[in-house]
Design a protein around this motif. Structure first.
Motif, PDB file in Angstrom:
ATOM      1  N   LYS A  38       0.822  -1.215   0.000  1.00  0.00           N
ATOM      2  CA  LYS A  38       0.000   0.000   0.000  1.00  0.00           C
ATOM      3  C   LYS A  38       0.856   1.266   0.000  1.00  0.00           C
ATOM      4  N   CYS A  39       1.887   1.291   0.837  1.00  0.00           N
ATOM      5  CA  CYS A  39       2.717   2.493   0.924  1.00  0.00           C
ATOM      6  C   CYS A  39       3.566   2.679  -0.331  1.00  0.00           C
ATOM      7  N   PHE A  40       4.038   1.584  -0.920  1.00  0.00           N
ATOM      8  CA  PHE A  40       4.792   1.695  -2.171  1.00  0.00           C
ATOM      9  C   PHE A  40       3.898   2.268  -3.259  1.00  0.00           C
ATOM     10  N   LYS A  41       2.687   1.713  -3.364  1.00  0.00           N
ATOM     11  CA  LYS A  41       1.755   2.177  -4.396  1.00  0.00           C
ATOM     12  C   LYS A  41       1.410   3.654  -4.212  1.00  0.00           C
ATOM     13  N   LYS A  42       1.247   4.062  -2.946  1.00  0.00           N
ATOM     14  CA  LYS A  42       0.869   5.438  -2.654  1.00  0.00           C
ATOM     15  C   LYS A  42       2.024   6.421  -2.841  1.00  0.00           C
ATOM     16  N   CYS A  43       3.233   6.015  -2.466  1.00  0.00           N
ATOM     17  CA  CYS A  43       4.331   6.977  -2.351  1.00  0.00           C
ATOM     18  C   CYS A  43       5.368   6.953  -3.474  1.00  0.00           C
ATOM     19  N   ILE A  44       5.505   5.841  -4.136  1.00  0.00           N
ATOM     20  CA  ILE A  44       6.562   5.726  -5.143  1.00  0.00           C
ATOM     21  C   ILE A  44       5.927   5.839  -6.534  1.00  0.00           C
ATOM     22  N   THR A  45       6.107   7.005  -7.132  1.00  0.00           N
ATOM     23  CA  THR A  45       5.497   7.243  -8.446  1.00  0.00           C
ATOM     24  C   THR A  45       6.394   6.795  -9.587  1.00  0.00           C
ATOM     25  N   LYS A  46       7.696   6.913  -9.395  1.00  0.00           N
ATOM     26  CA  LYS A  46       8.634   6.496 -10.445  1.00  0.00           C
ATOM     27  C   LYS A  46       9.814   5.777  -9.784  1.00  0.00           C
ATOM     28  N   PRO A  47       9.739   4.444  -9.704  1.00  0.00           N
ATOM     29  CA  PRO A  47      10.808   3.673  -9.052  1.00  0.00           C
ATOM     30  C   PRO A  47      12.174   3.948  -9.674  1.00  0.00           C
ATOM     31  N   GLY A  48      13.159   4.041  -8.838  1.00  0.00           N
ATOM     32  CA  GLY A  48      14.530   4.264  -9.277  1.00  0.00           C
ATOM     33  C   GLY A  48      15.480   3.589  -8.309  1.00  0.00           C
ATOM     34  N   SER A  49      16.730   3.991  -8.338  1.00  0.00           N
ATOM     35  CA  SER A  49      17.742   3.352  -7.499  1.00  0.00           C
ATOM     36  C   SER A  49      17.744   3.887  -6.073  1.00  0.00           C
ATOM     37  N   GLN A  56      10.660   9.399   0.874  1.00  0.00           N
ATOM     38  CA  GLN A  56      11.029   8.887   2.198  1.00  0.00           C
ATOM     39  C   GLN A  56      10.044   9.353   3.260  1.00  0.00           C
ATOM     40  N   LYS A  57       9.687  10.630   3.195  1.00  0.00           N
ATOM     41  CA  LYS A  57       8.739  11.192   4.156  1.00  0.00           C
ATOM     42  C   LYS A  57       7.365  10.540   3.995  1.00  0.00           C
ATOM     43  N   CYS A  58       6.924  10.379   2.752  1.00  0.00           N
ATOM     44  CA  CYS A  58       5.633   9.755   2.475  1.00  0.00           C
ATOM     45  C   CYS A  58       5.610   8.325   3.006  1.00  0.00           C
ATOM     46  N   ILE A  59       6.662   7.561   2.743  1.00  0.00           N
ATOM     47  CA  ILE A  59       6.739   6.170   3.213  1.00  0.00           C
ATOM     48  C   ILE A  59       6.669   6.131   4.737  1.00  0.00           C
ATOM     49  N   ALA A  60       7.437   6.987   5.403  1.00  0.00           N
ATOM     50  CA  ALA A  60       7.458   7.000   6.876  1.00  0.00           C
ATOM     51  C   ALA A  60       6.076   7.330   7.434  1.00  0.00           C
ATOM     52  N   MET A  61       5.434   8.347   6.874  1.00  0.00           N
ATOM     53  CA  MET A  61       4.110   8.734   7.362  1.00  0.00           C
ATOM     54  C   MET A  61       3.076   7.657   7.057  1.00  0.00           C
ATOM     55  N   CYS A  62       3.153   7.065   5.879  1.00  0.00           N
ATOM     56  CA  CYS A  62       2.220   6.011   5.482  1.00  0.00           C
ATOM     57  C   CYS A  62       2.357   4.814   6.421  1.00  0.00           C
ATOM     58  N   MET A  63       3.589   4.421   6.710  1.00  0.00           N
ATOM     59  CA  MET A  63       3.821   3.284   7.600  1.00  0.00           C
ATOM     60  C   MET A  63       3.310   3.586   9.006  1.00  0.00           C
ATOM     61  N   ASP A  64       3.540   4.802   9.481  1.00  0.00           N
ATOM     62  CA  ASP A  64       3.041   5.188  10.808  1.00  0.00           C
ATOM     63  C   ASP A  64       1.517   5.115  10.866  1.00  0.00           C
ATOM     64  N   ARG A  65       0.859   5.666   9.856  1.00  0.00           N
ATOM     65  CA  ARG A  65      -0.609   5.627   9.825  1.00  0.00           C
ATOM     66  C   ARG A  65      -1.123   4.193   9.717  1.00  0.00           C
ATOM     67  N   TYR A  66      -0.464   3.400   8.892  1.00  0.00           N
ATOM     68  CA  TYR A  66      -0.900   2.011   8.716  1.00  0.00           C
ATOM     69  C   TYR A  66      -0.752   1.243  10.029  1.00  0.00           C
ATOM     70  N   MET A  67       0.371   1.437  10.716  1.00  0.00           N
ATOM     71  CA  MET A  67       0.595   0.755  11.998  1.00  0.00           C
ATOM     72  C   MET A  67      -0.424   1.223  13.039  1.00  0.00           C
ATOM     73  N   ASP A  68      -0.683   2.523  13.093  1.00  0.00           N
ATOM     74  CA  ASP A  68      -1.687   3.042  14.031  1.00  0.00           C
ATOM     75  C   ASP A  68      -3.050   2.419  13.756  1.00  0.00           C
ATOM     76  N   SER A  69      -3.413   2.346  12.487  1.00  0.00           N
ATOM     77  CA  SER A  69      -4.703   1.759  12.114  1.00  0.00           C
ATOM     78  C   SER A  69      -4.754   0.285  12.471  1.00  0.00           C
ATOM     79  N   TRP A  70      -3.689  -0.434  12.167  1.00  0.00           N
ATOM     80  CA  TRP A  70      -3.615  -1.866  12.473  1.00  0.00           C
ATOM     81  C   TRP A  70      -3.769  -2.096  13.979  1.00  0.00           C
ATOM     82  N   ASN A  71      -3.050  -1.298  14.764  1.00  0.00           N
ATOM     83  CA  ASN A  71      -3.115  -1.442  16.225  1.00  0.00           C
ATOM     84  C   ASN A  71      -4.515  -1.144  16.751  1.00  0.00           C
ATOM     85  N   LEU A  72      -5.142  -0.106  16.220  1.00  0.00           N
ATOM     86  CA  LEU A  72      -6.495   0.242  16.650  1.00  0.00           C
ATOM     87  C   LEU A  72      -7.476  -0.883  16.329  1.00  0.00           C
TER      88      LEU A  72
END
Length: 88
Positions: A38-49, A56-72
């Protein structure tokens, strides 16, 4: 299944502990897989090296939100199961 009836109480407890551990590992693997997808699809528009700072910021925030949701959801589901068990 007949062999389960021949287990002692401590053997059954040990088997249940092993099953709980396997379920916990499977849940963790599912969490990581879904979060990555989910976070890759949301945050990575053009994969590269490498990831740029906004990715990086989008991935970190996405993972935090996903973990918060999962825990809830897990906490609410656990509470619901407890309530259902108390009713029986």
């Amino acid at each position: 299944m007949d062999s389960l009836g021949q287990l002692t109480g401590s053997q059954k407890d040990e088997l249940m502990d092993q099953l709980k551990q396997q379920i916990a590992v499977a849940n963790a693997q599912e969490l990581i897989t879904k979060m990555t997808e989910k976070c890759f699809k949301k945050c990575i528009t053009k994969p590269g090296s490498s990831l740029d700072s906004s990715e990086q910021k989008c991935i970190a925030m996405c993972m935090d939100r996903y973990m918060d949701s999962w825990n809830l959801v897990s906490r609410v589901y656990g509470n619901r199961i407890q309530r259902e068990r108390q009713r029986l």
